[in-house]
Scaffold this active site. Sequence first.
Site, PDB file in Angstrom:
ATOM      1  N   CYS A  60      17.912 -27.220 -43.489  1.00 16.10           N
ATOM      2  CA  CYS A  60      17.767 -28.339 -42.550  1.00 16.10           C
ATOM      3  C   CYS A  60      16.421 -28.989 -42.814  1.00 16.10           C
ATOM      4  O   CYS A  60      15.475 -28.325 -43.227  1.00 16.10           O
ATOM      5  CB  CYS A  60      17.817 -27.800 -41.119  1.00 16.10           C
ATOM      6  SG  CYS A  60      17.758 -29.084 -39.839  1.00 16.10           S
ATOM      7  N   CYS A 120      30.911 -20.718 -34.061  1.00 14.91           N
ATOM      8  CA  CYS A 120      29.732 -21.559 -34.262  1.00 14.91           C
ATOM      9  C   CYS A 120      29.580 -21.761 -35.763  1.00 14.91           C
ATOM     10  O   CYS A 120      29.476 -20.796 -36.514  1.00 14.91           O
ATOM     11  CB  CYS A 120      28.500 -20.862 -33.684  1.00 14.91           C
ATOM     12  SG  CYS A 120      26.956 -21.727 -34.036  1.00 14.91           S
ATOM     13  N   CYS A 137      12.521 -22.802 -35.184  1.00 18.17           N
ATOM     14  CA  CYS A 137      13.839 -22.561 -35.790  1.00 18.17           C
ATOM     15  C   CYS A 137      13.730 -22.001 -37.206  1.00 18.17           C
ATOM     16  O   CYS A 137      12.982 -22.525 -38.032  1.00 18.17           O
ATOM     17  CB  CYS A 137      14.637 -23.860 -35.795  1.00 18.17           C
ATOM     18  SG  CYS A 137      16.273 -23.697 -36.525  1.00 18.17           S
ATOM     19  N   CYS A 196      12.102 -28.332 -36.759  1.00 17.56           N
ATOM     20  CA  CYS A 196      11.791 -27.803 -35.416  1.00 17.56           C
ATOM     21  C   CYS A 196      10.980 -26.515 -35.587  1.00 17.56           C
ATOM     22  O   CYS A 196      11.342 -25.634 -36.363  1.00 17.56           O
ATOM     23  CB  CYS A 196      13.071 -27.542 -34.620  1.00 17.56           C
ATOM     24  SG  CYS A 196      14.001 -29.050 -34.313  1.00 17.56           S
ATOM     25  N   GLU A 198      25.748 -19.290 -42.756  1.00 16.78           N
ATOM     26  CA  GLU A 198      26.231 -18.342 -41.755  1.00 16.78           C
ATOM     27  C   GLU A 198      27.024 -19.013 -40.637  1.00 16.78           C
ATOM     28  O   GLU A 198      26.832 -20.184 -40.331  1.00 16.78           O
ATOM     29  CB  GLU A 198      25.098 -17.477 -41.195  1.00 16.78           C
ATOM     30  CG  GLU A 198      23.936 -18.205 -40.595  1.00 16.78           C
ATOM     31  CD  GLU A 198      22.828 -17.217 -40.194  1.00 16.78           C
ATOM     32  OE1 GLU A 198      22.952 -16.602 -39.120  1.00 16.78           O
ATOM     33  OE2 GLU A 198      21.850 -17.061 -40.940  1.00 16.78           O
ATOM     34  N   CYS A 214      19.472 -18.247 -35.295  1.00 17.02           N
ATOM     35  CA  CYS A 214      20.188 -18.974 -36.341  1.00 17.02           C
ATOM     36  C   CYS A 214      19.367 -18.988 -37.623  1.00 17.02           C
ATOM     37  O   CYS A 214      18.186 -19.251 -37.610  1.00 17.02           O
ATOM     38  CB  CYS A 214      20.392 -20.440 -35.950  1.00 17.02           C
ATOM     39  SG  CYS A 214      20.572 -20.725 -34.217  1.00 17.02           S
TER      40      CYS A 214
END
Length: 348
Positions: free
Chosen positions: A111, A104, A118, A115, A91, A332
């Site tokens: 990932c 962005c 997230c 975190c 995205e 996100c």
Amino acid sequence: MTDIRSLTKDELTGALTALGEEKFRGAQIYGWLHRQMADSFDEMTNVSLKLRLVLERQFELVTLKAVQVLTSQIDGTKKFLFELPDGNVIESVWMQYHHGNSVCISSQVGCRMGCRFCASTLDGLVRGLTASEMLEQVYQIRKITGERVDSVVVMGTGEPLDNYDNLLRFIRLLTSEKGQHLSGRAITVSTCGLVPQIYRLADEKLGITLALSLHASDDETRKELMPVARTYGLAEVLGACDYYFDRTGRRVSFEYSLIRGVNDRPAAARALAMLLGGRNCHVNLIPVNPIKERDYGRGAWEDIEAFKKVLEKYGINVTIRREMGRDIEGACGQLRRSYGRSRQERGR
Ligand code: SAH
């Protein structure tokens, strides 16, 4: 096959002359790829059909397909889901600010930084994006919106410094004179704090802005929120940021997501002010975007304002990030996850 959109102008010229083409073809085709942002070799109308067929055989032309575009009714923000050549989806976001339009982009599929707050990291890392896949997010958004892109922030899914070489290539291509020619100042790279790569980046002479995801003013809390803090402590990561500022003269931006009861107390604000001391920096407060997989919530608006006031009292330059596109999937990585789920359901 060589990914032609990830090649620098010199590399492209070298590859074409090796195929027996004249040197000027390098600049010409580079312009088609990065100025005109061509989706196919067929668009390259001043290139002979014969050469276009050669290009088709020798190179892969990476082009992203927008599979979903959501427009916010509140502020016009657009969120894009793009399909990559291998079928993965990522995205990207287009935002309009008074100082210009900003895109962005994602730097990885998923990932591995972990975190806690997230959504992008919940399913781990699939792979890093190539330079062409990062560029294409910007190019497709430019073409679909028909608008200028004044700045690019690498703050979408992924840890950009965990995909270092592709990131550098992306920045060099995006700032190249024969491409979109963005200035380094218009590019911000956000990292959770991979210290060795921050030092490397400082020495590259790119003129870009570094943003560090801080999220805590003590090591204890930071380790709880961000596994990377177990490898690199606050002193180390701030040392790397100081080096970045000294080498580049670019003020570092610190991101701080405010989480109710975890890091949003006035005492934490004072500790943050002490920690940052007399640094020439900027603090960006982000009211946390709650994700349903975790029990992290957002504090009251007064608490967020109070936190900001404490920092201001200590002379720190601070802003609260304006929330964009609240009505089109919050944090996100959430859009990609919900798309993945609905696709799985359709498949069943
Ligand atoms: N990996 C990079 C860039 C991606 S995230 C980094 O860690 O900086 C961009 C910013 O959004 C980071 O500061 C990240 O910590 C923050 N962020 C991620 N999920 C969030 C959420 N649910 N609420 C608020 N901020 C979030």
